[in-house]
Design a protein around this motif. Structure first.
Motif, mmCIF file in Angstrom:
data_model
loop_
_atom_site.group_PDB
_atom_site.id
_atom_site.type_symbol
_atom_site.label_atom_id
_atom_site.label_comp_id
_atom_site.label_asym_id
_atom_site.label_seq_id
_atom_site.Cartn_x
_atom_site.Cartn_y
_atom_site.Cartn_z
ATOM 1 N N ILE A 1 5.467 -0.043 -4.318
ATOM 2 C CA ILE A 1 4.135 0.304 -4.088
ATOM 3 C C ILE A 1 3.518 -0.730 -4.843
ATOM 4 C CG2 ILE A 1 4.169 2.221 -5.628
ATOM 5 C CD1 ILE A 1 2.149 3.323 -3.796
ATOM 6 N N ILE B 1 -0.286 -1.504 -5.951
ATOM 7 C CA ILE B 1 -1.319 -0.918 -6.533
ATOM 8 C C ILE B 1 -2.455 -2.067 -6.318
ATOM 9 C CG2 ILE B 1 -2.924 0.515 -7.921
ATOM 10 C CD1 ILE B 1 -0.384 1.931 -7.146
ATOM 11 N N CYS C 1 2.830 2.204 1.556
ATOM 12 C CA CYS C 1 1.563 2.467 1.211
ATOM 13 C C CYS C 1 1.304 3.720 0.214
ATOM 14 C CB CYS C 1 0.804 2.644 2.476
ATOM 15 S SG CYS C 1 0.620 1.348 3.399
ATOM 16 N N GLN D 1 -1.563 3.284 -2.731
ATOM 17 C CA GLN D 1 -1.677 2.009 -3.244
ATOM 18 C C GLN D 1 -3.012 1.989 -3.585
ATOM 19 O OE1 GLN D 1 -0.602 -0.599 -0.023
ATOM 20 N NE2 GLN D 1 -2.640 -0.452 0.936
#
Length: 145
Positions: A11, A13, A39, A50
């Motif tokens: 993931i 960010i 996501c 995210q």
């Protein structure tokens, strides 16, 4: 340490609105296989998105608590006493709504907080105090504790 490439997820960010950040970051590979990019991910029962919003997490806990409220409905129809219903609510429904709240509750927008509050009000209104219009909701929550 062996890492299972089929179970591993990545993931990223980011607060980018267009999603172009993915093209600049190379994929992580384990044993020649790309790790799947997601996501949102559930980590220790908390859904992390995210963009670090809590919409998905709140949707998950509201849905889960709603199912448990239906269980309370079934118990009430079966003739369980109000005291036992409160015990079930405290031990089964509230933990779902309050799990890891120090992590996510500080940055929660009002509309998501209202979604959680709707479930709590529904439980208190339907199962404990049908005449709850005459009682203040916060008094009911204090009594339930």
């Amino acid at each position: 340490m062996n890492i299972n490439s089929e179970k591993s997820k990545e993931i990223i960010i980011s607060f980018a609105q267009d999603g172009n950040f993915r093209s600049t970051i190379p994929n992580i590979k384990i044993d020649g296989r790309d790790i799947a990019q997601v996501c949102h991910a559930k980590l220790l029962g908390v859904t992390i998105s995210q963009d670090l919003t809590w919409n998905k997490h709140v949707d998950n806990i509201v849905k889960k608590a709603g199912k448990r409220l239906y269980m309370l409905y079934q118990l009430k129809r079966a003739g369980i006493t109000q005291k036992d219903l409160v015990s079930v609510y405290i031990s089964v429904v509230r933990p779902v709504l309050e799990y890891a709240c120090p992590v996510w509750h500080t940055n929660l927008p009002q509309y998501l907080s209202d979604n959680i509050e709707v479930i709590q009000k529904k439980g208190t209104k339907m199962y404990f105090f049908p005449d709850w219009v005459t009682r203040k909701y916060l008094d009911v929550l204090t009594w339930i504790r």
